[in-house]
Design an enzyme around this catalytic site. Structure first.
Site, PDB file in Angstrom:
ATOM      1  CB  ALA A 158      -1.220  -0.057   1.311  1.00 33.27           C
ATOM      2  CB  VAL A 159       0.178   4.865   0.261  1.00 30.80           C
ATOM      3  CG1 VAL A 159       1.096   6.019   0.318  1.00 30.80           C
ATOM      4  CG2 VAL A 159      -0.897   5.090  -0.763  1.00 30.80           C
ATOM      5  CG  MET A 160       1.861   4.451   5.272  1.00 31.89           C
ATOM      6  SD  MET A 160       2.991   5.999   5.273  1.00 31.89           S
ATOM      7  CE  MET A 160       3.938   5.616   6.679  1.00 31.89           C
ATOM      8  CB  VAL A 185      -0.165  -5.980   6.522  1.00 28.15           C
ATOM      9  CG1 VAL A 185       0.764  -6.514   5.515  1.00 28.15           C
ATOM     10  CG2 VAL A 185       0.288  -6.659   8.004  1.00 28.15           C
ATOM     11  CE  LYS A 186      -8.328  -2.449   8.706  1.00 25.33           C
ATOM     12  NZ  LYS A 186      -9.686  -2.772   8.050  1.00 25.33           N
ATOM     13  CB  SER A 209       4.962   9.231  12.677  1.00 29.94           C
ATOM     14  OG  SER A 209       3.997  10.679  12.517  1.00 29.94           O
ATOM     15  CE  LYS A 238       2.944   7.048  14.024  1.00 26.41           C
ATOM     16  NZ  LYS A 238       1.449   6.719  13.701  1.00 26.41           N
ATOM     17  CG  HIS A 288       3.394  10.962  17.050  1.00 25.27           C
ATOM     18  ND1 HIS A 288       2.481  10.906  15.980  1.00 25.27           N
ATOM     19  CD2 HIS A 288       4.191  12.117  16.413  1.00 25.27           C
ATOM     20  CE1 HIS A 288       2.623  11.537  14.801  1.00 25.27           C
ATOM     21  NE2 HIS A 288       3.484  12.327  15.210  1.00 25.27           N
ATOM     22  CG  ASN A 289      -0.733   8.485  15.870  1.00 28.56           C
ATOM     23  OD1 ASN A 289       0.172   8.813  15.540  1.00 28.56           O
ATOM     24  ND2 ASN A 289      -1.326   7.682  14.900  1.00 28.56           N
ATOM     25  CD  GLU A 319      -1.560  12.910  13.792  1.00 28.82           C
ATOM     26  OE1 GLU A 319      -2.462  12.701  13.109  1.00 28.82           O
ATOM     27  OE2 GLU A 319      -0.521  12.541  13.680  1.00 28.82           O
ATOM     28  CE1 TYR A 320      -8.493  11.073  17.116  1.00 27.78           C
ATOM     29  CE2 TYR A 320      -6.374  10.551  16.494  1.00 27.78           C
ATOM     30  CZ  TYR A 320      -7.730  10.303  16.450  1.00 27.78           C
ATOM     31  OH  TYR A 320      -8.003   9.082  15.927  1.00 27.78           O
ATOM     32  NE  ARG A 354      -9.719  13.936  15.116  1.00 28.11           N
ATOM     33  CZ  ARG A 354      -8.736  13.358  14.375  1.00 28.11           C
ATOM     34  NH1 ARG A 354      -8.850  12.155  13.840  1.00 28.11           N
ATOM     35  NH2 ARG A 354      -7.577  14.031  14.368  1.00 28.11           N
ATOM     36  CE1 TYR A 391      -8.281   7.809  47.934  1.00 26.19           C
ATOM     37  CE2 TYR A 391      -9.358   7.307  49.769  1.00 26.19           C
ATOM     38  CZ  TYR A 391      -8.658   8.077  49.236  1.00 26.19           C
ATOM     39  OH  TYR A 391      -7.731   9.091  49.805  1.00 26.19           O
TER      40      TYR A 391
END
Length: 484
Positions: free
Chosen positions: A13-15, A76-77, A130, A185, A188-189, A192-193, A289, A482
Site C-alpha cells: 500500500a502507500v506506506m 499491513v493493516k 509517522s 507512536k 504521538h497520534n 496529534e489529535y 470528532r 479507593y
C-alpha cells in the site's frame, strides 16, 4: 537464489511502497512482497521501475533472497493481518532472524507478539512510523521497540531512512522493550489529535466570531508559522486556506464538517484511564470528532436550541493575537499531558524511556513536528527526571505570558456560544494542577456515605483509611479502599 536483499517489506500500500523507495534511495536492496501478487508486478513496472527492488511472489522466495539475519518488515493493516503474516513467516525463518511490524498496532498486541516471536527463537520489533505518505518517502519519524537484540541489526537502515534535524541527528532511536515503540507512536497520534483540534478551535473563533474569510486566515496562519507556533500542522493549515475550488471559491468551505478517526486517539484515552492519567485535552479532541459526526442531529438541533450570536466586536487584530497565545498555551498543556502519560506507562511496563530523545524523534518527519519540540528536548536535557513540563522554567514563563489572553479567549468563547472544548479543558487542567486543594474531599465523603469506600484524613498520615457511619444506621464495616 543467492541472498542479496538487506530487508524485505510485506505490504505494498502507500506506506509500504514509499518506505521501499526510501530504502532503495539510501542504497539498501529491498525484497517486495504482497499477498495479491499482481501488485508486486505493478509496483516493479511503475513506481519501482529502474530501482534495485527485488520483486518476490511467495514468502519462501522472499526469505531465500534475504541476507542473514533476515529482516522482514510488515506494512499491513493493524490487527488480524499482522498475526496471520507472523505465523506465515515464522516457519521459513531461523534463530536470530527479525520480524518488524511497521503499522499502527495497539501496543498490547506488540507486547504479546514480542513474547510469542521470541519464544520461537526469533526477534521482534514493533515500530511506530509517522509522517504519512510524504514522510515515508522522504524521511519519517521512526520509533522502534521490541527485542533489544534486534536493534543493532536494523539501526543503520532505520536511521538512514529517517528524517533528520538541523544538526543531522536522525529522528529515530531505540525506544524500549516490547510495546514501547508503538506506545510512544500512539501517544504521538493522541497529541496529534489535540493539536489538530486546537487549530480547528482557533479557526472557529476567527471564522464564526471575527468573520475572517479563507484569504485572511491564510495570512494569519502564514504569520503564525513564522513564530513560536512554527509546525507542520500550522504549515499545512496555511496552505489549505490558500487552495481554491474550480469555481474560485475556497475549497475548505466546501468540505463537510464531519471528522473521521482510525482509533489511535481512542487507544490513547483508554490507556490514560487504565493508568489514571488525566489527558483531558486529547480526550476532548477525540470526542470533538465524535460530535462532529452527529451532523444530522446537529442540523436539527440548530433549529431549536438557541444561544448567543457568535459575532465578536472589537479590535480583531488584538483578538487574533489573543487566540494565538491561547493556542500556544493549550498546546503546552497537550504535550504536558502526553508526557505525563508516557511517564506513567514507563512505570507500569518497566520501560526506560528517554523523554528528551522522544522529543528529538518527533522533531522531524512526523505529523506533530515543530520547533516547539526542541524546547521540550531542552527541558529534559536540563532536568531528565522532570515530572511535568509545566514545571520547567521555559514553559512556566510561556504559560505566564499567555495566561491573560488564554482566559480572555475561553471566557469570550463561552459568552458567544462558540465551542472550544480543547482550549477550555486545557485551562481547567492548568487551574486544577496548580491547585493545592480541590473539592475531592467532599466527593470522597459522598463515596464513603453511600458505599463505605473510606477516606484519608488531613490530620493523619497518608495511607491510613477511615470510615464514618454517616447516618447512624450503618455498620462499621468498610468497603475496599479507593485507588489513589
Amino acid at each position: 537464489m543467492e541472498p542479496r536483499a538487506d530487508i524485505a517489506v510485506i505490504g505494498l500500500a502507500v506506506m509500504g511502497q514509499n518506505l521501499i523507495l526510501n530504502m532503495n534511495d539510501r542504497g539498501f536492496t529491498v525484497a517486495a512482497y504482497n499477498r495479491t501478487v499482481s501488485k508486486v508486478d505493478d509496483f516493479l513496472n511503475q513506481e519501482a521501475r529502474g530501482t534495485k527492488v527485488i520483486g518476490v511472489r511467495s514468502i519462501a522466495e522472499m526469505v531465500s533472497v534475504l541476507k542473514k539475519p533476515r529482516r522482514v518488515m510488515l506494512m499491513v493493516k493493524a490487527g488480524k493481518a499482522v498475526d496471520e503474516f507472523i505465523d506465515q513467516v515464522i516457519p521459513h525463518l531461523e534463530a536470530g532472524d527479525i520480524i518488524i511490524d511497521g503499522g499502527n498496532s495497539l501496543f498490547q498486541d506488540t507486547i504479546r507478539r514480542t513474547r510469542y516471536v521470541e519464544s520461537r527463537g526469533l526477534l521482534y520489533i514493533g515500530t511506530g512510523v509517522s509522517g504519512g505518505e510524504e514522510g515515508a518517502r522522504r524521511g519519517p519519524s521512526i520509533m522502534p521497540g521490541g527485542s533489544p537484540a534486534a536493534w543493532p541489526h536494523v539501526k543503520d537502515i532505520f536511521q538512514q531512512i529517517a528524517a533528520r534535524v538541523d544538526d543531522g541527528t536522525p529522528c529515530c532511536d531505540w525506544v524500549g522493550e516490547n510495546g514501547a515503540g508503538h506506545y510512544v507512536k500512539m501517544v504521538h497520534n493522541g497529541i496529534e489529535y489535540g493539536d489538530m483540534q486546537l487549530i480547528c478551535e482557533a479557526y472557529h473563533l476567527m471564522k464564526a466570531g471575527l468573520g475572517l474569510g479563507a484569504d485572511e486566515l491564510h495570512r494569519v496562519f502564514a504569520e503564525w508559522y513564522q513564530g513560536e507556533l512554527n509546525s507542520y500542522l500550522i504549515e499545512i493549515t496555511r496552505d489549505i486556506f490558500g487552495v481554491k475550488d474550480a469555481d474560485g471559491q475556497p475549497l475548505v468551505d466546501k468540505i463537510l464538517d464531519t471528522a473521521g478517526q482510525k482509533g489511535t486517539g481512542k487507544w490513547t484515552v483508554i490507556s490514560s484511564q487504565d493508568l489514571g492519567i488525566p489527558i483531558t485535552l486529547i480526550a476532548e479532541a477525540v470526542y470533538a470528532r465524535c460530535i462532529s459526526a452527529l451532523k444530522d442531529d446537529r442540523v436539527a438541533a440548530a433549529r431549536k436550541l438557541k444561544g448567543p450570536r457568535p459575532a465578536i466586536k472589537g479590535d480583531a487584530k488584538r483578538l487574533v493575537e489573543d487566540i494565538r497565545r491561547a493556542l500556544y498555551a493549550s498546546k503546552i498543556i497537550s504535550y504536558a499531558q502526553g508526557y505525563l502519560l508516557m511517564r506513567a506507562a514507563a512505570r507500569e511496563y518497566n520501560w526506560n524511556l528517554n523523554y528528551g530523545g522522544i522529543a528529538l524523534m518527533w522533531r522531524g518527519g512526523c505529523i506533530i513536528r515543530s520547533v516547539f519540540l526542541g524546547k521540550i528536548k531542552e527541558a529534559f536535557d536540563r532536568k531528565p527526571d522532570l515530572t511535568n513540563l509545566l514545571l520547567d522554567p521555559f514553559f512556566r514563563q510561556a504559560i505566564k505570558d499567555c495566561q491573560r489572553s488564554w482566559r480572555k479567549v475561553v471566557s469570550l468563547a463561552a459568552r458567544k456560544g462558540i465551542p472550544v472544548p480543547a482550549f477550555s479543558t486545557a485551562l481547567a487542567f492548568y487551574d486544577s494542577y496548580r491547585s493545592a486543594w480541590l473539592p475531592a474531599n467532599l466527593l470522597q465523603a459522598q463515596r464513603d456515605y453511600f458505599g463505605a469506600h473510606t477516606y484519608e484524613r488531613v490530620d493523619q498520615p497518608r495511607g491510613q483509611f477511615f470510615h464514618t457511619n454517616w447516618t447512624g444506621r450503618g455498620g462499621t464495616t468498610a468497603s475496599s479502599t479507593y485507588t489513589v
